[in-house]
Design an enzyme around this catalytic site. Structure first.
Site, short mmCIF file in Angstrom:
data_model
loop_
_atom_site.label_atom_id
_atom_site.label_comp_id
_atom_site.label_asym_id
_atom_site.label_seq_id
_atom_site.Cartn_x
_atom_site.Cartn_y
_atom_site.Cartn_z
CG ASP A 154 37.94 58.46 1.33
OD1 ASP A 154 38.49 57.36 1.14
OD2 ASP A 154 36.72 58.64 1.28
CE1 TYR A 175 33.71 56.90 8.47
CE2 TYR A 175 31.90 55.59 9.33
CZ TYR A 175 33.14 55.67 8.74
OH TYR A 175 33.82 54.53 8.42
#
Length: 152
Positions: free
Chosen positions: A30, A89
């Site tokens: 993102d 992540y």
């Protein structure tokens, strides 16, 4: 209409190979998210000695904040996006009352006391295989919404 890592890599490949190529990434991040260890591939005709392609890319990527750590020849059926077997992540929380300096935009600052033990205990309930349909984009091309969280 904004600069992208993919666009910078494609420009760098063209500069050293003279070829218009499409760079395929293992996944997208993102806006504002920083990727470490991102895998990408492109198909080029020119052959380079070990390390030379990586070094050439890095030379042409300056001054962009992008660094190519390795570049290897892979089998013809390798596809960065679909050959990936895992993703990792890292979400960082800084538990401090002081304002951020070097980590602005990379860390979530929480100025009040956190109960790390309670947070860890609650997070363990999320481990295992789950259906992430609710979080999928309408154009998601993943074969399944089921994902397994191994560590949290």
């Amino acid at each position: 209409n904004a600069p992208t890592v993919q666009g910078a890599l494609e420009t760098a490949v063209k500069a050293i190979c003279g070829e218009d190529v499409r760079v395929h990434g293992a996944g997208r991040t993102d806006a504002g998210v920083h990727a470490r260890g991102q895998v990408a591939h492109c198909d080029i005709a020119k052959h380079f000695p070990p390390g030379r392609f990586r070094d050439g890319l890095n030379a042409h990527l300056r001054p962009n904040p992008i660094g190519v750590l390795a570049a290897d020849i892979v089998p013809d059926d390798f596809e960065a996006r679909f050959s990936a077997t895992k993703r990792h992540y890292l979400y960082r929380i800084t538990n401090t009352r002081a304002n951020l300096a070097l980590d602005i935009g990379r860390v979530w600052r929480v100025p009040r006391a956190l109960d790390a033990d309670a947070m860890h205990k609650a997070a363990q309930r999320l481990l295992g295989k789950h259906d992430f349909t609710t979080f999928r984009d309408t154009e998601c091309q993943a074969k399944s919404p089921d994902k397994t969280l191994h560590q949290l």
